[in-house]
Design an enzyme around this catalytic site. Structure first.
Site, mmCIF file in Angstrom:
data_model
loop_
_atom_site.group_PDB
_atom_site.id
_atom_site.type_symbol
_atom_site.label_atom_id
_atom_site.label_comp_id
_atom_site.label_asym_id
_atom_site.label_seq_id
_atom_site.Cartn_x
_atom_site.Cartn_y
_atom_site.Cartn_z
ATOM 1 N N HIS A 156 0.799 -1.070 -0.039
ATOM 2 C CA HIS A 156 -0.041 0.019 0.126
ATOM 3 C C HIS A 156 0.686 1.242 0.018
ATOM 4 C CE1 HIS A 156 -3.026 -2.572 1.762
ATOM 5 N NE2 HIS A 156 -3.922 -2.168 0.954
ATOM 6 N N ILE A 157 1.955 1.217 0.773
ATOM 7 C CA ILE A 157 2.726 2.456 0.753
ATOM 8 C C ILE A 157 3.518 2.618 -0.288
ATOM 9 C CG2 ILE A 157 4.589 3.591 1.883
ATOM 10 C CD1 ILE A 157 3.487 2.051 4.638
ATOM 11 N N ILE A 232 11.395 4.869 5.219
ATOM 12 C CA ILE A 232 10.127 4.841 6.009
ATOM 13 C C ILE A 232 9.616 3.765 6.295
ATOM 14 C CG2 ILE A 232 9.393 7.444 5.274
ATOM 15 C CD1 ILE A 232 8.190 4.041 3.491
ATOM 16 N N ALA A 233 10.493 2.632 6.409
ATOM 17 C CA ALA A 233 10.067 1.278 6.686
ATOM 18 C C ALA A 233 10.351 0.878 8.179
ATOM 19 C CB ALA A 233 10.739 0.225 5.852
ATOM 20 N N ARG A 234 11.458 0.282 8.443
ATOM 21 C CA ARG A 234 12.215 -0.254 9.772
ATOM 22 C C ARG A 234 13.584 0.281 9.524
ATOM 23 N NH1 ARG A 234 7.647 0.322 11.041
ATOM 24 N NH2 ARG A 234 6.310 -1.234 12.434
ATOM 25 N N GLU A 263 15.933 3.149 17.658
ATOM 26 C CA GLU A 263 15.123 4.143 18.079
ATOM 27 C C GLU A 263 14.582 4.036 19.357
ATOM 28 O OE1 GLU A 263 10.775 3.731 15.526
ATOM 29 O OE2 GLU A 263 12.648 3.908 14.376
ATOM 30 N N HIS A 281 10.251 9.010 13.567
ATOM 31 C CA HIS A 281 9.198 7.776 13.175
ATOM 32 C C HIS A 281 7.859 8.479 13.160
ATOM 33 C CE1 HIS A 281 8.649 3.306 13.455
ATOM 34 N NE2 HIS A 281 7.522 3.866 12.756
HETATM 35 C C1 8YV Z 1 2.795 3.297 13.316
HETATM 36 C C2 8YV Z 1 4.884 2.476 11.729
HETATM 37 O O1 8YV Z 1 1.803 3.903 12.398
HETATM 38 O O2 8YV Z 1 2.548 1.713 10.804
HETATM 39 C C3 8YV Z 1 3.586 1.524 11.134
HETATM 40 O O3 8YV Z 1 4.117 0.555 10.986
HETATM 41 O O4 8YV Z 1 5.840 2.234 11.671
HETATM 42 C C4 8YV Z 1 4.220 3.738 12.475
HETATM 43 O O5 8YV Z 1 4.253 4.710 11.649
HETATM 44 C C5 8YV Z 1 2.888 4.054 14.668
HETATM 45 O O6 8YV Z 1 4.053 3.467 15.150
HETATM 46 C C6 8YV Z 1 1.773 3.792 15.350
HETATM 47 O O7 8YV Z 1 1.854 2.669 15.744
#
Ligand code: 8YV
Length: 308
Positions: A156-157, A232-234, A263, A281
């Site tokens: 989706h992202i 923007i993942a992990r 983090e 984040h």
């Molecule tokens: C969460 C995130 O939305 O959605 C994710 O996987 O990494 C974050 O942006 C936020 O931590 C709320 O759980």
């Protein structure tokens, strides 16, 4: 008839949506470890649902104390800290907010790409410091126009980022575990091959052990001295020591990072680098999207536990 009992593991659900949960369920938590152990010992067999987030550990040990569990509603896209195999083995439903937050996260990914390539953090400092007023010049950044953007991950992202990037004139390519039928974009089978064909590499994969260091030193340096990494993942998806080294020695031009290996205790070496944009984040962290995510959690639990 008592309301169904649910366990809330996250404090990230905003007040309005938490009030909605409290109004229709008997809610427990968030709790410290000792209080959680006591609750599970006393009432674990009555808990039918869990509201959690991608930042909370939901492992087999905790699930074993919840024999009546029917649904886990996750307030995040990432579910890498949830034992999904254990849920599937017991037929426990799992929902997340990937579709709810994708557009918001994609906005931040594009913002990080622009800020990194156009040197916005340094530009802001250039004005604030008086350097501009004193006649000091500001070095050029790198354009996004016509730049090759490689998407590592296309869920989706990733798809939401692709829509924005295509509209902004970037040339898209992607890498996923298997090529997507009907996706009319250049496909690369490995992150290294994708980086070799990209000016901007956007990490939009899932996290977890399977993707640890998926973006390694060779991949980072294949982007080159004018290349940009956006994550923007992990944090664990990128080999962080190699990222720091490449940013410091010019092997990688710039980076825009919303996630980090340890983090929120970010490696202090990032703060000394002029060619990186650092965000805490916050990709989904807007009033509107966090409210929508909370509403999705409420609706998921309601549908599973209160359906007529
Ligand atoms: C969460 C995130 O939305 O959605 C994710 O996987 O990494 C974050 O942006 C936020 O931590 C709320 O759980």
């Amino acid at each position: 008839m008592h309301p169904p009992e649910i366990l809330v593991l996250t404090s990230m659900i905003q007040p309005a949506e938490r009030a909605a949960l409290d109004a229709i369920f008997t809610t427990h938590g968030p709790l410290g470890s000792a209080a959680l152990d006591a609750l599970l010992a006393a009432r674990g067999d009555r808990i039918l649902g869990i509201a959690t987030s991608g930042r909370e550990l939901l492992d087999s040990a905790l699930l074993a104390k919840l024999p009546a569990l029917r649904i886990v509603a996750c307030f995040s896209a990432g579910i890498d800290r949830i034992d999904t195999a254990a849920l599937a083995a017991r037929g426990i439903a799992l929902t997340n907010t990937s579709a709810v937050l994708a557009e918001e996260v994609a906005d931040l990914a594009m913002a990080l790409a622009v800020m990194a390539r156009r040197r916005l953090v340094a530009a802001d400092a250039h004005v604030r410091s008086g350097a501009w007023a004193s006649g000091q010049g500001f070095a050029f950044g790198r354009s996004l126009q016509g730049a090759r953007m490689g998407l590592l991950g296309f869920g989706h992202i990733g798809a939401a980022i692709a829509r924005r990037a295509a509209a902004a004139g970037l040339a898209l390519r992607y890498c996923t575990r298997t090529q997507r039928p009907g996706l009319d974009l250049p496909f690369h089978a490995t992150p290294l091959a994708l980086a070799q064909d990209s000016d901007i590499l956007v990490v939009a994969t899932t996290g977890g052990a399977a993707n640890r260091n998926l973006v390694d030193e060779a991949t980072l340096r294949a982007l080159g001295p004018h290349g940009t990494l956006v994550n923007i993942a992990r944090g664990e998806v990128v080999e962080e020591a190699a990222l720091l080294a490449a940013l410091a020695d010019g092997g990688l031009g710039s980076a825009g990072l919303d996630v980090f290996l340890n983090e929120p205790k970010v490696d202090p070496r990032f703060a000394a680098l002029p060619n990186v944009v650092l965000a805490p984040h916050i990709a989904s962290a807007t009033v509107e999207t966090r409210s929508a995510m909370g509403a999705h959690v409420v609706q998921s639990l309601r549908a599973a536990l209160l359906a007529a």
